[in-house]
Every structure is written in structure tokens, then in C-alpha cells.
Design a protein around this motif. Structure first.
Motif, PDB file in Angstrom:
ATOM      1  N   GLU A 100     -12.299   0.983  -2.173  1.00  0.00           N
ATOM      2  CA  GLU A 100     -12.447   0.346  -3.487  1.00  0.00           C
ATOM      3  C   GLU A 100     -12.775   1.360  -4.577  1.00  0.00           C
ATOM      4  N   ALA A 101     -12.608   2.637  -4.272  1.00  0.00           N
ATOM      5  CA  ALA A 101     -12.691   3.696  -5.280  1.00  0.00           C
ATOM      6  C   ALA A 101     -11.258   4.030  -5.692  1.00  0.00           C
ATOM      7  N   SER A 102     -11.089   5.063  -6.480  1.00  0.00           N
ATOM      8  CA  SER A 102      -9.748   5.438  -6.921  1.00  0.00           C
ATOM      9  C   SER A 102      -9.670   6.946  -7.090  1.00  0.00           C
ATOM     10  N   GLY A 103      -8.443   7.452  -7.071  1.00  0.00           N
ATOM     11  CA  GLY A 103      -8.236   8.874  -7.318  1.00  0.00           C
ATOM     12  C   GLY A 103      -7.427   9.531  -6.227  1.00  0.00           C
ATOM     13  N   GLY A 104      -7.032  10.749  -6.500  1.00  0.00           N
ATOM     14  CA  GLY A 104      -6.285  11.541  -5.536  1.00  0.00           C
ATOM     15  C   GLY A 104      -6.505  13.019  -5.818  1.00  0.00           C
ATOM     16  N   LEU A 105      -6.498  13.825  -4.779  1.00  0.00           N
ATOM     17  CA  LEU A 105      -6.636  15.271  -4.945  1.00  0.00           C
ATOM     18  C   LEU A 105      -5.696  15.958  -3.972  1.00  0.00           C
ATOM     19  N   GLU A 106      -4.843  16.807  -4.542  1.00  0.00           N
ATOM     20  CA  GLU A 106      -3.808  17.474  -3.771  1.00  0.00           C
ATOM     21  C   GLU A 106      -4.362  18.647  -2.982  1.00  0.00           C
ATOM     22  N   HIS A 107      -3.730  18.898  -1.838  1.00  0.00           N
ATOM     23  CA  HIS A 107      -4.051  20.059  -1.017  1.00  0.00           C
ATOM     24  C   HIS A 107      -2.750  20.620  -0.454  1.00  0.00           C
ATOM     25  N   ARG A 108      -2.828  21.820   0.085  1.00  0.00           N
ATOM     26  CA  ARG A 108      -1.612  22.521   0.490  1.00  0.00           C
ATOM     27  C   ARG A 108      -0.876  21.786   1.605  1.00  0.00           C
ATOM     28  N   ASN A 109      -1.599  21.280   2.583  1.00  0.00           N
ATOM     29  CA  ASN A 109      -0.981  20.613   3.723  1.00  0.00           C
ATOM     30  C   ASN A 109      -1.493  19.184   3.901  1.00  0.00           C
ATOM     31  N   SER A 110      -2.128  18.650   2.882  1.00  0.00           N
ATOM     32  CA  SER A 110      -2.684  17.304   2.978  1.00  0.00           C
ATOM     33  C   SER A 110      -2.992  16.789   1.586  1.00  0.00           C
ATOM     34  N   VAL A 111      -3.429  15.526   1.535  1.00  0.00           N
ATOM     35  CA  VAL A 111      -3.874  14.935   0.288  1.00  0.00           C
ATOM     36  C   VAL A 111      -5.000  13.971   0.613  1.00  0.00           C
ATOM     37  N   CYS A 112      -5.940  13.825  -0.306  1.00  0.00           N
ATOM     38  CA  CYS A 112      -6.999  12.835  -0.166  1.00  0.00           C
ATOM     39  C   CYS A 112      -6.801  11.787  -1.251  1.00  0.00           C
ATOM     40  N   LEU A 113      -6.640  10.534  -0.819  1.00  0.00           N
ATOM     41  CA  LEU A 113      -6.413   9.415  -1.722  1.00  0.00           C
ATOM     42  C   LEU A 113      -7.547   8.413  -1.573  1.00  0.00           C
ATOM     43  N   MET A 114      -7.873   7.731  -2.659  1.00  0.00           N
ATOM     44  CA  MET A 114      -8.802   6.607  -2.593  1.00  0.00           C
ATOM     45  C   MET A 114      -8.192   5.432  -3.327  1.00  0.00           C
ATOM     46  N   ALA A 115      -8.240   4.259  -2.694  1.00  0.00           N
ATOM     47  CA  ALA A 115      -7.594   3.076  -3.248  1.00  0.00           C
ATOM     48  C   ALA A 115      -8.310   1.834  -2.734  1.00  0.00           C
ATOM     49  N   SER A 116      -7.746   0.682  -3.068  1.00  0.00           N
ATOM     50  CA  SER A 116      -8.306  -0.589  -2.645  1.00  0.00           C
ATOM     51  C   SER A 116      -7.616  -1.082  -1.385  1.00  0.00           C
ATOM     52  N   ARG A 117      -8.372  -1.683  -0.475  1.00  0.00           N
ATOM     53  CA  ARG A 117      -7.778  -2.270   0.719  1.00  0.00           C
ATOM     54  C   ARG A 117      -6.899  -3.473   0.383  1.00  0.00           C
ATOM     55  N   TRP A 118      -6.992  -3.954  -0.857  1.00  0.00           N
ATOM     56  CA  TRP A 118      -6.178  -5.075  -1.301  1.00  0.00           C
ATOM     57  C   TRP A 118      -4.880  -4.602  -1.964  1.00  0.00           C
ATOM     58  N   ALA A 119      -4.642  -3.290  -1.999  1.00  0.00           N
ATOM     59  CA  ALA A 119      -3.541  -2.734  -2.791  1.00  0.00           C
ATOM     60  C   ALA A 119      -2.175  -3.252  -2.364  1.00  0.00           C
ATOM     61  N   THR A 120      -1.978  -3.519  -1.075  1.00  0.00           N
ATOM     62  CA  THR A 120      -0.663  -3.977  -0.630  1.00  0.00           C
ATOM     63  C   THR A 120      -0.477  -5.477  -0.812  1.00  0.00           C
ATOM     64  N   ARG A 121      -1.493  -6.174  -1.322  1.00  0.00           N
ATOM     65  CA  ARG A 121      -1.421  -7.631  -1.460  1.00  0.00           C
ATOM     66  C   ARG A 121      -0.760  -8.078  -2.759  1.00  0.00           C
ATOM     67  N   THR A 122      -0.650  -7.209  -3.742  1.00  0.00           N
ATOM     68  CA  THR A 122       0.013  -7.558  -5.000  1.00  0.00           C
ATOM     69  C   THR A 122       1.040  -6.485  -5.336  1.00  0.00           C
ATOM     70  N   ARG A 123       2.088  -6.886  -6.029  1.00  0.00           N
ATOM     71  CA  ARG A 123       3.122  -5.917  -6.400  1.00  0.00           C
ATOM     72  C   ARG A 123       2.551  -4.851  -7.325  1.00  0.00           C
ATOM     73  N   LYS A 124       1.731  -5.252  -8.288  1.00  0.00           N
ATOM     74  CA  LYS A 124       1.148  -4.299  -9.229  1.00  0.00           C
ATOM     75  C   LYS A 124       0.250  -3.298  -8.516  1.00  0.00           C
ATOM     76  N   GLY A 125      -0.594  -3.808  -7.604  1.00  0.00           N
ATOM     77  CA  GLY A 125      -1.481  -2.908  -6.875  1.00  0.00           C
ATOM     78  C   GLY A 125      -0.729  -1.967  -5.967  1.00  0.00           C
ATOM     79  N   TYR A 126       0.328  -2.463  -5.324  1.00  0.00           N
ATOM     80  CA  TYR A 126       1.080  -1.615  -4.406  1.00  0.00           C
ATOM     81  C   TYR A 126       1.863  -0.543  -5.155  1.00  0.00           C
ATOM     82  N   LEU A 127       2.447  -0.909  -6.296  1.00  0.00           N
ATOM     83  CA  LEU A 127       3.141   0.095  -7.098  1.00  0.00           C
ATOM     84  C   LEU A 127       2.185   1.183  -7.550  1.00  0.00           C
ATOM     85  N   ARG A 128       0.970   0.779  -7.926  1.00  0.00           N
ATOM     86  CA  ARG A 128      -0.023   1.773  -8.338  1.00  0.00           C
ATOM     87  C   ARG A 128      -0.303   2.741  -7.192  1.00  0.00           C
TER      88      ARG A 128
END
Length: 581
Positions: free
Chosen positions: A240-268
Motif C-alpha cells: 500500500e506504498a508507492s514508488g520504484g527504484l531502478e537497479h542494474r539487474n533488478s528493480v524494487c517496486l511498491m504498489a497496492s495489493r488491489w492494483a490488479t482489481r481495477t483497470r486504472k490501478g493496473y495501468l498505473r
């Protein structure tokens, strides 16, 4: 300032052991074994910032219970020499053991979080080292609590929960997730990729998100030509946080567990994944020359973040569209939102894109109530400039070249240890376009002139929809929040009715035309008025009642893009070529 990696003397590996004695307390413990052969005294340090997040964050504030000993276990003398450095007497030992605890309870992609169910560990706020060891290997071992089953990171694995980084940069550039996440594996070009979802809780659609992440990887690879790594890990924390930080061989993302439940959230979420994955090339391999080797103890200034982040922000949603994961209407909606954000920010007329990049260390991550009036985001303006630059190149070359060609050629010329200066990138863009671009860059990134969208609209057969002025009643123009039943002003953009009337941040709005306004009724009340109506606003300012005269405005332009109904065949072809249709 730490020693330049290229001149550092090689040392044997620095070895870390990370434990979680009682994770519910939000602490982890670190034992660092540092080679000090031949040194009577050494100085260790902890970074003060994380690459990719341009703010001094003072990570040493979370370090405690430091102890230093030799191979025989006897304590060695040490003292703190700077806010993030410790001076240690080695007593002639060939190796010293530095043990300490780290408090980990800041939920962000650049910091540490430890709790009973999982831990996110970033390198900069966790691992001390010595300047002379930066260029050498750093080994990492995790001893997990019994309730956790795995560790996931982009680092090469040498055994169960054991990893090695070829140098300190790689260690800092490789966050680690510990716990019991759901892991989805897929391969592209026979290279393993992992989507690691922490916190699905039966809500986030893991299989769908993994399949779409694979589609995005394939589409990005199509543009860039090859995948430049042997393993890639998407750490996707559904907290339920937000953000992303790039890395050379990985990425760290933070999002909502509800993100795939709505089109707007999933597109985000898809836009976030696409943005961060584009960084595999743009900033992790193709970087501004000022961002490497890193100085982990001071600000690293550059004027090129509108390229590194802004152009990446342009390609994030665009690649989702090109991959077939969004519609043309959805993509134009995303580009419209970016344009609206820029054009409704008064600071666009005060701060240029290059200035915003240079001042990231003191402004972007430290916004206040007046930031909207004095600053712009190099993400936002850089994305819009990326679009306009893409159009300029396509138009100048008759659709033969595009910004894609600039990025891939820049990677060929400037990747690796080279890096690029801002002027080199501009010159390369002009080379690909085949026309001078000095005036374009002067107007778009070096100055605070208004951007001209005419060429882009004409090339693609687009237009900005006319605003429906007055449809939603009168507009004050200030931003408010409800605080314990009071309607409090939090932001007053320049050139709005609220600004002109003298309304101030922290004013409490009490009444309009001597009629009480409840906090949940301000929108409905303003619908009763029309643009141009003159009203009296009663506010409380530090408990003093003040009446202010205000002339209501209308809805500002929303900068909503749409395809012209009379678009020509040539314009439609330009649009299709751009969107990968």
C-alpha cells in the motif's frame, strides 16, 4: 569523499553476515569482516544517499550498538570521526569484525523495512565498508528466521542465501527481499526473470502480472536490441506504498495489493514496471557522466535528469501501448495527464528542466506548500519534452528516424564507463534528426518558455479538447484538506482566484457570502456559482477572522488529447507508426 574506484587498491573480499534476531522489533544485525592487513588504523563509512534517489538521507542515524574486534575476539578501539564515519585502530590484525544493529522501519524503495513477515534490505543504508575496498568483491550471507523460506535479489548466488557483488557499487545496487513471497519465473532469450510478489493476500493477480511483465520485457528488448544481464528480478512489494527504484539487474517496486482489481490501478502498475525496466538501459548502462563513479558521501550534481528520468517517463506508458497492454485512448489519456500536470504547475515559468535536475537535491524530494509555484518535476517536463523531441525527429526525417534511434545510438556511444555530457546528448539528437536542435533545446530544457505543442498535434492529427468552462460552477483555485472538521488551505497556486484574493496556506475557510461552509460541502457550494461571480470569503488565520473579496474563475484547461475527426491518412499513419500499431 570516497576514493575513486579506478584508483583503489585491491583488497580481499569484505564479508557480511545479516541476521534477524527478533524481526518484529524492526531490527537486523550485521557482522562485517573487513581486510585491514598492513593498516594500523582504518576508517569505515556508510553512504548518506542511495543512487537513483537524489537526497541526502543520513542513513547513519539508524545504526547503533557498534562493536569492533579482532580475530581473537578482543575489542579494538574506535571512535566516530564524522556523521557517517568511524575511525578504528586495528592493533595489527589482518582482519577486523565490525558488528552493529540497524533499525529498519521506513517503507520506501530506497530504505529498509523489517517485520515478522518479511524484510526489504537496501545496500546504502545497511552496509559499511572502507574506501580502499570499493573496487573489490563484497560477499553477503543471510541467516533467516525459521518462518522465512527465501531471499531474492539480482546478485549472483554462490549458495543458499549467499551472494557475491563484484564491487561495492553492485552491492548497493542490489536490494534483497527476505521472507515468503510468491515467485513467478519466466525466460526471455533464455535469461531467467523473476517477478517476486510480497503481499498478494489472494488479491493481486500474480499470474497475469507475470505474463504482462514478460510482454513488457520483450517489447523493451525489441527497441534496445538485447538484454544486457544474466538474471533480472522484479521485487514487487504490495504494501500500500508507492514508488520504484531502478537497479542494474533488478528493480524494487511498491504498489497496492488491489492494483490488479481495477483497470486504472493496473495501468498505473504497468506504467511503473515499464518505466523502471527502461532504466535497465537508460541510466544503469547509459548514464549522465556525473553519475559515476558515485560519491556516496556528497551530492552528485547533474543537469541531465530530464534525460535519465524524464525521457524514461515518456517511454514507460508508451511501451505499454506498443506492447498491446493498453489502448490508444488509454495512452493518450496518460500523456494528457502528464501534459496537464505540467501546464497547471506555475513553477514551469520559474524553473527550467535543467535547473530542476541540478536542484533535485534540495527541492524535488523536499516539497513544501509553495513548490507548485517555484519548481517543476524533471520527470514531468522531461516526459513532455521527450514527446516533442520524438515528433521533431520523426517530422525532420519523414518518419525514417525517431527518439528510439537517439537512445539506442547513445547507448552504443556512451554506455559503460563513458557516460554522456548533456551537450553530447543534444548533439547526438541533432545528428539523428539531421537538422539543428539548438533552438529546440534552448526553449524546452534550458529556459522557462512555454512549450509549443503545435508540431506534435499537427504531425499526429491530435488536438486538445476545449475546456467546458463553467460546467462545474465557480473555481477558487486553492487546494484544501479536512483537518478535525476544519477546511484548511494547503496550497495556493499563482494566478488563481485564491492567489489574487490573498487567501493563504493554513487559512481555515469558514464561509462564502456569510453562509457557513462545511468541509464536505465546498464543492457543492461552488457549483451554485458561475465564473466571474464576486464572493466574500470568511477565513480564520491564526484564530483571527478575515474577510477577503474573490472573483471566481472557471475550470482550467485539462489538456485532454484526442484524435481529430478530420485527421488525414498521413497523420493516421504517423500516429500508427508512433504507437506501434
Amino acid at each position: 569523499m570516497v576514493e575513486n574506484h579506478q584508483t583503489a587498491r585491491f583488497h580481499p573480499p569484505v564479508r557480511y553476515t545479516v541476521r534477524f534476531p527478533d524481526p518484529k522489533t524492526h531490527y537486523l544485525s550485521v557482522e562485517a569482516r573487513l581486510p585491514v592487513e598492513g593498516e594500523s588504523e582504518v576508517e569505515i563509512f556508510l553512504p548518506v544517499w542511495t543512487p537513483g534517489s537524489y537526497l541526502i538521507r543520513e542513513y547513519a542515524r539508524n545504526i547503533e550498538a557498534i562493536s569492533v574486534s579482532g580475530p581473537d575476539g578482543k575489542p579494538l578501539p574506535f571512535s566516530k570521526s564524522r556523521k557517517n564515519r568511524w575511525l578504528i585502530g586495528t592493533g595489527g590484525a589482518g582482519e577486523i569484525l565490525v558488528a552493529y544493529r540497524v533499525y529498519c522501519r521506513e517503507m520506501s524503495v530506497r530504505t529498509n523495512w523489517v517485520e515478522d513477515s518479511f524484510a526489504l534490505i537496501n545496500g546504502a543504508p545497511t552496509f559499511v565498508t572502507m574506501a580502499q575496498c570499493l573496487a573489490g568483491p563484497h560477499e553477503l550471507v543471510f541467516e533467516l528466521p525459521p518462518q522465512w523460506k527465501t531471499t531474492m535479489t539480482g546478485l549472483p548466488e554462490t549458495g543458499p542465501d549467499r551472494y557475491i557483488a563484484e564491487d561495492y557499487d553492485m552491492l548497493v545496487d542490489s536490494p534483497v527481499l527476505c521472507g515468503n513471497p510468491e515467485v513467478y519465473r519466466f525466460a526471455v532469450d533464455d535469461i531467467p526473470h523473476f517477478l517476486v510478489n510480497e503481499g498478494e493476500h489472494g488479491l493481486f493477480d500474480g499470474p497475469r502480472s507475470a505474463a504482462d511483465a514478460e510482454t513488457l520485457v520483450r517489447r523493451h528488448r525489441q527497441m534496445w536490441g538485447a538484454l544486457p544481464y544474466r538474471k533480472y528480478v522484479f521485487l514487487n512489494l504490495l504494501t500500500e506504498a508507492s514508488g520504484g527504484l531502478e537497479h542494474r539487474n533488478s528493480v524494487c517496486l511498491m504498489a497496492s495489493r488491489w492494483a490488479t482489481r481495477t483497470r486504472k490501478g493496473y495501468l498505473r502498475w504497468l506504467h511503473l514496471v515499464s518505466h523502471e525496466f527502461f532504466h535497465v538501459w537508460n541510466i544503469k548502462r547509459l548514464r549522465p557522466v556525473e553519475l559515476g563513479p558515485f560519491d556516496y558521501e556528497n551530492e552528485n550534481y547533474t543537469r541531465s535528469l530530464w534525460i535519465a528520468e524524464g525521457i524514461t517517463d515518456y517511454y514507460g506508458p508508451l511501451t505499454v501501448r506498443r506492447a498491446g497492454l493498453s489502448s490508444t485512448e488509454e495512452y493518450l489519456g496518460a500523456l494528457s495527464e502528464t501534459s496537464h500536470t505540467l501546464q497547471s504547475t506555475p513553477g514551469r515559468l520559474v524553473q527550467s528542466a535543467e535547473q530542476a535536475s541540478w536542484d533535485a537535491w534540495i527541492k524535488l524530494y523536499r516539497p513544501d506548500e509553495n513548490s507548485v509555484n517555484t519548481t517543476i518535476s524533471y520527470y514531468t517536463k522531461g516526459a513532455v519534452v521527450g514527446w516533442l523531441l520524438d515528433v521533431r525527429i520523426r517530422s525532420a526525417t519523414g518518419r525514417a528516424k525517431s527518439l528510439d534511434d537517439v537512445m539506442t545510438l547513445a547507448l552504443e556511444r556512451f554506455s559503460g564507463e563513458l557516460g554522456f555530457a548533456t551537450e553530447q546528448f543534444k548533439a547526438l539528437a541533432a545528428e539523428v534528426a539531421g537538422v539543428p536542435l539548438d533552438d529546440f533545446f534552448r526553449r524546452t530544457v534550458e529556459s522557462t518558455e512555454e512549450l509549443d505543442y503545435t508540431e506534435a498535434l499537427e504531425w499526429f492529427g491530435l488536438r486538445f479538447r476545449d475546456p467546458e468552462t463553467g460546467k462545474n460552477g465557480g473555481v477558487m483555485g486553492c487546494v484544501t484538506r479536512v483537518d478535525h472538521g476544519r477546511l484548511i488551505v494547503t496550497r495556493v497556486p499563482r494566478e488563481t482566484p485564491a492567489w489574487e484574493s490573498g487567501i493563504d496556506v493554513d487559512d481555515e475557510i469558514i464561509a462564502i457570502d456569510d453562509f457557513r461552509v462545511r468541509p464536505d460541502q465546498i464543492s457543492q457550494r461552488l457549483e451554485s456559482y458561475r465564473p466571474g461571480d464576486k464572493v466574500s470569503i470568511l477565513v480564520a488565520r491564526r484564530d483571527v477572522l478575515i474577510r477577503l473579496d474573490l472573483t471566481l474563475g472557471g475550470d482550467p484547461a485539462r489538456w485532454q488529447l484526442e484524435i481529430r475527426p478530420d485527421a488525414t491518412d498521413a497523420q493516421k499513419q504517423n500516429l500508427a507508426s508512433w504507437l506501434g500499431l
